[in-house]
Structures are given as C-alpha cells and as structure tokens.
Design a protein around this motif. Structure first.
Motif, PDB file in Angstrom:
ATOM      1  N   SER A 193       0.830  -1.116   0.069  1.00  0.00           N
ATOM      2  CA  SER A 193       0.122   0.055  -0.010  1.00  0.00           C
ATOM      3  C   SER A 193       0.930   1.201  -0.019  1.00  0.00           C
ATOM      4  CB  SER A 193      -0.871   0.234   1.129  1.00  0.00           C
ATOM      5  OG  SER A 193      -0.043   0.313   2.534  1.00  0.00           O
ATOM      6  N   ASN A 194       0.237   2.412  -0.147  1.00  0.00           N
ATOM      7  CA  ASN A 194       1.009   3.750  -0.079  1.00  0.00           C
ATOM      8  C   ASN A 194       1.295   4.371   1.364  1.00  0.00           C
ATOM      9  OD1 ASN A 194      -1.770   4.318   0.285  1.00  0.00           O
ATOM     10  ND2 ASN A 194      -1.277   6.473  -0.102  1.00  0.00           N
ATOM     11  N   MET A 195       1.814   3.414   2.501  1.00  0.00           N
ATOM     12  CA  MET A 195       2.307   3.739   3.523  1.00  0.00           C
ATOM     13  C   MET A 195       3.057   2.648   4.126  1.00  0.00           C
ATOM     14  SD  MET A 195      -1.462   3.312   5.522  1.00  0.00           S
ATOM     15  CE  MET A 195      -2.319   4.292   4.518  1.00  0.00           C
ATOM     16  N   ALA A 196       4.258   3.231   4.909  1.00  0.00           N
ATOM     17  CA  ALA A 196       5.184   2.316   5.587  1.00  0.00           C
ATOM     18  C   ALA A 196       5.607   3.047   6.944  1.00  0.00           C
ATOM     19  CB  ALA A 196       6.302   2.072   4.708  1.00  0.00           C
ATOM     20  N   SER A 197       6.080   1.997   7.742  1.00  0.00           N
ATOM     21  CA  SER A 197       6.595   2.742   9.118  1.00  0.00           C
ATOM     22  C   SER A 197       8.192   2.364   9.053  1.00  0.00           C
ATOM     23  CB  SER A 197       6.068   1.959  10.083  1.00  0.00           C
ATOM     24  OG  SER A 197       6.668   2.274  11.355  1.00  0.00           O
ATOM     25  N   ALA A 198       8.833   3.497   8.922  1.00  0.00           N
ATOM     26  CA  ALA A 198      10.324   3.158   8.857  1.00  0.00           C
ATOM     27  C   ALA A 198      10.958   3.191  10.191  1.00  0.00           C
ATOM     28  CB  ALA A 198      10.988   4.482   7.934  1.00  0.00           C
ATOM     29  N   SER A 199      11.905   2.428  10.686  1.00  0.00           N
ATOM     30  CA  SER A 199      12.452   2.399  12.001  1.00  0.00           C
ATOM     31  C   SER A 199      13.775   2.483  11.836  1.00  0.00           C
ATOM     32  CB  SER A 199      11.997   1.056  12.457  1.00  0.00           C
ATOM     33  OG  SER A 199      12.268   0.145  11.970  1.00  0.00           O
ATOM     34  N   GLY A 200      14.579   2.553  12.952  1.00  0.00           N
ATOM     35  CA  GLY A 200      16.021   2.389  12.939  1.00  0.00           C
ATOM     36  C   GLY A 200      16.601   3.703  12.815  1.00  0.00           C
ATOM     37  N   LEU A 201      16.062   4.997  13.002  1.00  0.00           N
ATOM     38  CA  LEU A 201      16.329   6.184  12.672  1.00  0.00           C
ATOM     39  C   LEU A 201      17.043   6.786  13.936  1.00  0.00           C
ATOM     40  CD1 LEU A 201      13.107   7.567  10.819  1.00  0.00           C
ATOM     41  CD2 LEU A 201      14.996   6.340   9.769  1.00  0.00           C
ATOM     42  N   SER A 202      17.673   7.920  13.731  1.00  0.00           N
ATOM     43  CA  SER A 202      18.467   8.461  14.910  1.00  0.00           C
ATOM     44  C   SER A 202      17.194   9.780  15.123  1.00  0.00           C
ATOM     45  CB  SER A 202      19.504   9.325  14.609  1.00  0.00           C
ATOM     46  OG  SER A 202      20.664   7.925  14.166  1.00  0.00           O
ATOM     47  N   ALA A 203      16.983   9.951  16.387  1.00  0.00           N
ATOM     48  CA  ALA A 203      16.177  11.063  16.866  1.00  0.00           C
ATOM     49  C   ALA A 203      16.810  12.445  16.366  1.00  0.00           C
ATOM     50  CB  ALA A 203      15.871  11.076  18.533  1.00  0.00           C
ATOM     51  N   THR A 204      15.781  13.383  16.168  1.00  0.00           N
ATOM     52  CA  THR A 204      15.913  14.714  15.975  1.00  0.00           C
ATOM     53  C   THR A 204      16.914  14.844  14.826  1.00  0.00           C
ATOM     54  OG1 THR A 204      17.783  15.000  17.190  1.00  0.00           O
ATOM     55  CG2 THR A 204      15.739  15.499  18.291  1.00  0.00           C
ATOM     56  N   THR A 205      16.629  14.257  13.710  1.00  0.00           N
ATOM     57  CA  THR A 205      17.306  14.161  12.407  1.00  0.00           C
ATOM     58  C   THR A 205      16.540  14.449  10.983  1.00  0.00           C
ATOM     59  OG1 THR A 205      19.158  12.471  13.559  1.00  0.00           O
ATOM     60  CG2 THR A 205      19.328  12.541  10.968  1.00  0.00           C
ATOM     61  N   ASN A 206      17.256  14.842  10.337  1.00  0.00           N
ATOM     62  CA  ASN A 206      16.521  15.220   9.126  1.00  0.00           C
ATOM     63  C   ASN A 206      16.956  13.889   8.042  1.00  0.00           C
ATOM     64  OD1 ASN A 206      14.958  17.355   9.241  1.00  0.00           O
ATOM     65  ND2 ASN A 206      16.708  18.601   9.078  1.00  0.00           N
ATOM     66  N   TYR A 207      16.439  13.553   7.136  1.00  0.00           N
ATOM     67  CA  TYR A 207      16.542  12.308   6.274  1.00  0.00           C
ATOM     68  C   TYR A 207      15.849  12.430   4.973  1.00  0.00           C
ATOM     69  CZ  TYR A 207      18.133   9.464  10.155  1.00  0.00           C
ATOM     70  OH  TYR A 207      18.719   8.669  11.354  1.00  0.00           O
ATOM     71  N   ASP A 208      16.430  12.064   4.083  1.00  0.00           N
ATOM     72  CA  ASP A 208      15.652  12.056   2.598  1.00  0.00           C
ATOM     73  C   ASP A 208      14.984  10.651   2.187  1.00  0.00           C
ATOM     74  OD1 ASP A 208      16.154  14.792   1.824  1.00  0.00           O
ATOM     75  OD2 ASP A 208      18.160  14.484   0.905  1.00  0.00           O
ATOM     76  N   VAL A 209      13.714  10.773   1.783  1.00  0.00           N
ATOM     77  CA  VAL A 209      13.006   9.430   1.192  1.00  0.00           C
ATOM     78  C   VAL A 209      12.950   9.592  -0.122  1.00  0.00           C
ATOM     79  CG1 VAL A 209      10.978   8.053   1.781  1.00  0.00           C
ATOM     80  CG2 VAL A 209      11.928   9.680   3.556  1.00  0.00           C
ATOM     81  N   TYR A 210      12.945   8.463  -0.831  1.00  0.00           N
ATOM     82  CA  TYR A 210      12.620   8.003  -2.365  1.00  0.00           C
ATOM     83  C   TYR A 210      11.766   7.163  -2.199  1.00  0.00           C
ATOM     84  CZ  TYR A 210      16.940  10.817  -3.168  1.00  0.00           C
ATOM     85  OH  TYR A 210      18.056  11.929  -3.279  1.00  0.00           O
ATOM     86  N   VAL A 211      10.833   7.124  -3.218  1.00  0.00           N
ATOM     87  CA  VAL A 211       9.662   6.402  -3.438  1.00  0.00           C
ATOM     88  C   VAL A 211       9.452   6.081  -4.882  1.00  0.00           C
ATOM     89  CG1 VAL A 211       7.244   5.783  -2.719  1.00  0.00           C
ATOM     90  CG2 VAL A 211       8.651   7.109  -1.312  1.00  0.00           C
ATOM     91  N   ARG A 212       9.214   4.553  -5.161  1.00  0.00           N
ATOM     92  CA  ARG A 212       8.910   4.375  -6.595  1.00  0.00           C
ATOM     93  C   ARG A 212       7.632   3.404  -6.466  1.00  0.00           C
ATOM     94  NH1 ARG A 212      13.529   0.437  -9.283  1.00  0.00           N
ATOM     95  NH2 ARG A 212      13.274  -1.302  -7.782  1.00  0.00           N
ATOM     96  N   SER A 213       7.092   3.232  -7.564  1.00  0.00           N
ATOM     97  CA  SER A 213       5.989   2.310  -7.937  1.00  0.00           C
ATOM     98  C   SER A 213       6.324   0.971  -8.668  1.00  0.00           C
ATOM     99  CB  SER A 213       4.587   3.023  -8.685  1.00  0.00           C
ATOM    100  OG  SER A 213       4.285   4.297  -7.834  1.00  0.00           O
ATOM    101  N   ASN A 214       5.732   0.079  -8.058  1.00  0.00           N
ATOM    102  CA  ASN A 214       6.008  -1.262  -8.952  1.00  0.00           C
ATOM    103  C   ASN A 214       4.414  -1.702  -9.715  1.00  0.00           C
ATOM    104  OD1 ASN A 214       8.724  -1.603  -8.383  1.00  0.00           O
ATOM    105  ND2 ASN A 214       7.986  -2.288  -6.369  1.00  0.00           N
ATOM    106  N   CYS A 215       4.535  -1.852 -11.031  1.00  0.00           N
ATOM    107  CA  CYS A 215       3.299  -2.269 -11.797  1.00  0.00           C
ATOM    108  C   CYS A 215       3.394  -3.696 -12.257  1.00  0.00           C
ATOM    109  CB  CYS A 215       2.926  -1.263 -12.727  1.00  0.00           C
ATOM    110  SG  CYS A 215       2.550   0.610 -11.975  1.00  0.00           S
ATOM    111  N   SER A 216       2.618  -4.012 -13.091  1.00  0.00           N
ATOM    112  CA  SER A 216       2.872  -5.424 -13.611  1.00  0.00           C
ATOM    113  C   SER A 216       3.904  -5.144 -14.752  1.00  0.00           C
ATOM    114  CB  SER A 216       1.575  -5.746 -14.303  1.00  0.00           C
ATOM    115  OG  SER A 216       0.278  -6.006 -13.234  1.00  0.00           O
TER     116      SER A 216
END
Length: 267
Positions: A193-216
């Motif tokens: 689905s179009n949601m996820a929970s990311a863990s293993g991060l450091s508190a009070t930190t900025n990150y960059d996220v990349y996402v792609r779609s997989n179709c048939s």
C-alpha cells in the motif's frame, strides 16, 4: 496567442506551439480570487487506469495555487485535492511549461466522474498562471508518487504516506539528508500500500526519502527526495556534544534543529 497582459508573470505563449491558445488567470485587480474549470461528466466504466494530464506555467513572485479534485455525484461534493501546487514553479516567462499527471485510478469503473481544476491568484498582479493541453486517457505507464507526508514522528521511527497511484507495490528508501537514492539506506522496504513505517532512525535528524511504484512488468522512476524529520524522543535535557567522536549532534545546525523542534525539559 502571446503572453498575458502583465509583465514579469505568466508564459510567453501556449505549450504546444508558442502561438496557440491557452487558459490563464488574469490577476490584475483580481487578487486572491478563485477561478474554477469544470470538465464534462466522464464515463470511466471501461477504463483501468484513468489519468488526467495537463501542462502548467506558474511564473510570478506572488503566484497563487492550483488544485485538482474529483466529483462522482454531479458536482454536489468534491474530493480533497488529488494534485496541488503553491507558489512560483518557473523562474521566467520563457521557461517551458511543466507536465502534471494526476492518476485517477481510484475512479476506474465509475460511470459519472467530473474533474475540477481550481486556480487561486496571489496577493498582487504577479500571479498569472496558465494551463494547456488538457486530456484524460487510460494510461499504460507506471506513475511515480508525487508527494509524501509523515505522521507519528517518534524519534527512532516514523510513518510515511505517499500519493496512491494504484500500483501493485511500492519500494521506499530512507537515506541521510542530501544523499542520492543509491546511498546506503537507513531504512527501506517493499509494501503493498501507499504507506510504511520506517524504523532504525536517529532522533532529531533530517533524512531524505525516495519512493517508486511497481506495476505489472514495470516500475516507475524514483520520486524524491522528500525531506523528513524523525522527531524527538523527549524534550532536551542535560549536556549534549556537537562534532568530534560519537557526538550527540554532528553539526551545530543539527543541534539547533533538535532544540527548535523538541524544546527544553522544564525538569
């Protein structure tokens, strides 16, 4: 047609030839005004991936915003915005139009679909926005998500939610701020689905996220980077180190970011 009647805002012409027609908001003496463009009623009964495509030009220092929404009851009620842009997107009148692709796959199979494009002008006349070459079609491409939001920023984990483009699945990667998608991921996954929970991060930190779609049989390009803030474990209290070996914060900027977002404990 040429440019709009105001200087330093709007395009120099249409998207296709530069001399054809296009639709635009004339912001002179029309500040903070709403313009609405309504489609006819579409029958998506036989479509599997209906998509709205148009090209836009938003040049002007007080540019307003544009939104796309959908109605399935003849215009009585409308969806929340499926696409939105706020502020200047081009830097000159001669800059090319940009393409907008708005997936409407959530409405596939429906027989009564209307589309509304809203444009709201800004605070002065530098707000002539234009759209051109509007079409609705059954897409075969695998679209990339266009936006990402976060929730439950808990310091070491965060919930991610991105545009639903009705893909079979989605890949996401969380990387250090300023890093490319190919960098070693802090968190990553493949979800249905179009949601996820990311863990293993450091508190009070900025990150960059990349996402792609997989179709048939295909995948979209990677969308991003979307910058996120991991959140706080608790208000700051005690002594913290900046820089050096095993610091609490790598830079003074990160420390100030933590102070601004987390506050200071009163205890």
């Amino acid at each position: 047609a040429s440019g709009t009647s105001s200087s330093s805002t709007g395009p120099t012409g249409d998207h296709t030839t530069g001399s054809g027609n296009y639709i635009y908001t004339e912001a002179s003496s029309c500040y903070g005004k709403l313009a609405e463009l309504y489609s006819p009623v579409f029958d998506f009964s036989s479509l599997t991936n209906p998509t709205l495509e148009f090209y836009y030009h938003m040049y002007g220092q007080s540019m307003g915003d544009i939104e796309v929404s959908v109605s399935t009851d003849g215009g009585t009620t409308w969806s929340s915005p499926l696409f939105s842009l706020i502020g200047e997107q081009q830097t000159s009148q001669s800059d090319p139009y940009l393409q907008a692709e708005v997936p409407l796959c959530a409405y596939a199979g429906m027989s009564s679909v209307m589309i509304r494009i809203n444009g709201t002008t800004g605070t002065n006349f530098y707000s002539d926005m234009a759209i051109d070459d509007i079409q609705v079609y059954d897409a075969t491409a695998c679209f990339a998500p266009s936006s990402l939001s976060t929730a439950n920023e808990a310091g070491t984990s965060i919930d991610l939610n991105w545009t639903d483009v009705c893909a079979v699945s989605y890949d996401y990667v969380v990387v250090p701020l300023g890093s490319p998608q190919t960098a070693t991921a802090v968190a990553s996954g493949n979800v249905a689905s179009n949601m996820a929970s990311a863990s293993g991060l450091s508190a009070t930190t900025n990150y960059d996220v990349y996402v792609r779609s997989n179709c048939s049989g295909s995948s979209s390009t990677w969308a991003g980077p979307f910058t996120i803030f991991s959140g706080c474990l608790a208000p700051l209290a005690g002594t913290y180190t900046v820089g050096g070996a095993s610091p609490d914060y790598a830079t003074i900027s990160e420390a100030l970011n933590g102070l601004s977002n987390c506050g200071i404990s009163s205890s």
